[in-house]
Scaffold this motif. Structure first.
Motif, mmCIF file in Angstrom:
data_model
loop_
_atom_site.group_PDB
_atom_site.id
_atom_site.type_symbol
_atom_site.label_atom_id
_atom_site.label_comp_id
_atom_site.label_asym_id
_atom_site.label_seq_id
_atom_site.Cartn_x
_atom_site.Cartn_y
_atom_site.Cartn_z
ATOM 1 N N GLU A 232 14.427 81.969 -54.764
ATOM 2 C CA GLU A 232 15.592 82.863 -54.654
ATOM 3 C C GLU A 232 16.845 82.014 -54.835
ATOM 4 O O GLU A 232 17.155 81.157 -54.000
ATOM 5 N N LEU A 233 17.556 82.222 -55.946
ATOM 6 C CA LEU A 233 18.759 81.454 -56.244
ATOM 7 C C LEU A 233 19.938 82.098 -55.516
ATOM 8 O O LEU A 233 20.595 83.010 -56.018
ATOM 9 N N THR A 234 20.173 81.629 -54.318
ATOM 10 C CA THR A 234 21.282 82.156 -53.520
ATOM 11 C C THR A 234 22.596 81.530 -53.985
ATOM 12 O O THR A 234 22.608 80.477 -54.625
ATOM 13 N N PRO A 235 23.722 82.164 -53.673
ATOM 14 C CA PRO A 235 25.020 81.560 -54.057
ATOM 15 C C PRO A 235 25.228 80.177 -53.440
ATOM 16 O O PRO A 235 25.852 79.309 -54.063
ATOM 17 N N GLU A 236 24.720 79.940 -52.237
ATOM 18 C CA GLU A 236 24.889 78.629 -51.620
ATOM 19 C C GLU A 236 24.120 77.553 -52.396
ATOM 20 O O GLU A 236 24.645 76.456 -52.648
ATOM 21 N N ASP A 238 23.205 77.690 -55.576
ATOM 22 C CA ASP A 238 23.818 77.521 -56.894
ATOM 23 C C ASP A 238 25.084 76.679 -56.790
ATOM 24 O O ASP A 238 25.337 75.803 -57.629
ATOM 25 N N GLU A 274 15.858 73.591 -52.512
ATOM 26 C CA GLU A 274 15.095 74.595 -51.769
ATOM 27 C C GLU A 274 13.853 73.976 -51.125
ATOM 28 O O GLU A 274 13.396 74.452 -50.073
#
Length: 368
Positions: A232-236, A238, A274
């Motif tokens: 899951e590419l979260t804004p944090e 990225d 991650e």
């Protein structure tokens, strides 16, 4: 003026087709007309044979039939010692170029034949024997009236030496009508050649004797592995991956990336973060032992992010040691009658005493 010019070499280089390379070997191929031996590239460029073994193989291949090629005979012809020649022969025998076959002569004597094959992999392929070729006989020409008949004569062989005696005059044959040529019956269909089993020295090699370890340049290359991505590419993630890639040029100026490269490589760094990889460990992995000069920094980072991706950290349950199964041990008991030890969960009598008590009870019931 002191430098001597080799005009023959200059003229030969001018005849080489195409532009001359700036580095590496330049081949001047002059065709041989006599005293030459054809050597395959599978032997000359064998990746597992030593240069001594290749040279010994070429020397053996150039010798005529029946020449002794033992260790002492080759040591007398070559500058190498007997140990190096013996090691080279063992290499050639391991890869099938040299074979030793035991054969029995009609007299009953057993001898060892040394066989050298210039292409051992071809012996494993089924070969068809060549079909016998029958030369077509010339059609007889009708004899004309008054002309002498032509008597066919065979060509002189090597055993028959030509003589200097005058040839006799052609015999006069009475004129007659030409006899019809006899018609031969139709030949039956040629049967298929029987299967010829391989030689005994190839029975121990069911697989090919020489398999190249390096694929040819024309072989299709596998597609490159895709860049890893987080679950899951979260804004944090990225934002942290983008900042990490942009900060690499502070530590290593060769890894100065463009904005497009940073956007393409950010998911790969996010996958490392991650999996709980420390930024210093990621930076050390990406910047250690860089090639010089570094022409494509983005491609290098993509390769290292893909090939060196660490596994995810295991959970607490994965690190727990599994409990061993408990083994129930039946304790020892002492028989109340004979004091014999036996295994039983409860105290009482042993097996013999129980059987004796059962027989005695049955006898009492029968008597009653």
């Amino acid at each position: 003026m002191d430098t001597q010019q080799n005009t023959a070499l200059t003229r030969a280089l001018a005849e080489v087709p195409g532009p001359l390379p700036t580095s590496g070997v330049i081949h001047i191929a002059i065709p041989h007309t006599d005293r030459f031996t054809v050597v395959g590239n599978h032997l000359a460029q064998h990746p597992d044979l030593s240069c001594t073994a290749v040279g010994i193989a070429v020397r053996i291949q150039s010798l005529p039939q029946g020449i002794e090629i033992g260790i002492k005979a080759l040591a007398a012809r070559c500058r190498e010692g007997e140990k190096r020649i013996a090691a080279a022969l063992c290499e050639l025998e391991a890869f099938g170029y040299l074979q030793r076959v035991r054969d029995r002569l009609p007299s009953g004597r057993v001898i060892t034949r040394t066989v050298f094959c210039n292409q051992p992999t071809a012996l494993l392929r089924p070969r068809r024997p060549a079909a016998p070729q029958h030369p077509a006989a010339p059609a007889p020409r009708p004899a004309s009236a008054g002309a002498p008949a032509e008597v066919p004569t065979s060509a002189p062989t090597r055993a028959q030496a030509p003589t200097s005696a005058p040839a006799p005059a052609p015999a006069q044959v009475p004129t007659s009508a030409p006899a019809p040529a006899p018609t031969s019956p139709p030949e039956p269909d040629t049967p298929a050649p029987p299967h010829v089993p391989p030689p005994p020295f190839l029975a121990a090699h069911p697989t090919p004797l020489f398999v190249p370890l390096v694929p040819p340049p024309t072989a299709p290359k596998p597609p490159p592995a895709p860049l890893p991505r987080p679950d899951e590419l979260t804004p944090e993630l990225d934002r942290a991956a983008t900042a990490f890639l942009s900060d690499l040029r502070r530590h290593t100026p060769q890894l100065t990336l463009s904005e497009t490269d940073v956007r393409q490589l950010a998911p790969g760094v996010a996958a490392w973060l991650e999996r709980a990889a420390h930024p210093d460990a990621i930076r050390r992995t990406l910047t250690t032992d860089l090639p010089h000069p570094l022409r494509h920094p983005a491609k290098l980072l993509k390769h290292r992010l893909t090939a060196l991706l660490p596994p995810p950290l295991p959970g607490s349950q994965d690190l727990a040691v599994p409990a061993r199964p408990r083994i129930t041990v039946t304790p020892f008991q002492t028989c109340d009658d004979c004091d014999r030890a036996f295994r039983s969960p409860t105290p009482g009598h042993c097996r013999d005493c129980r059987e004796h008590r059962a027989h005695r009870t049955e006898a009492t019931r029968t008597a009653a």
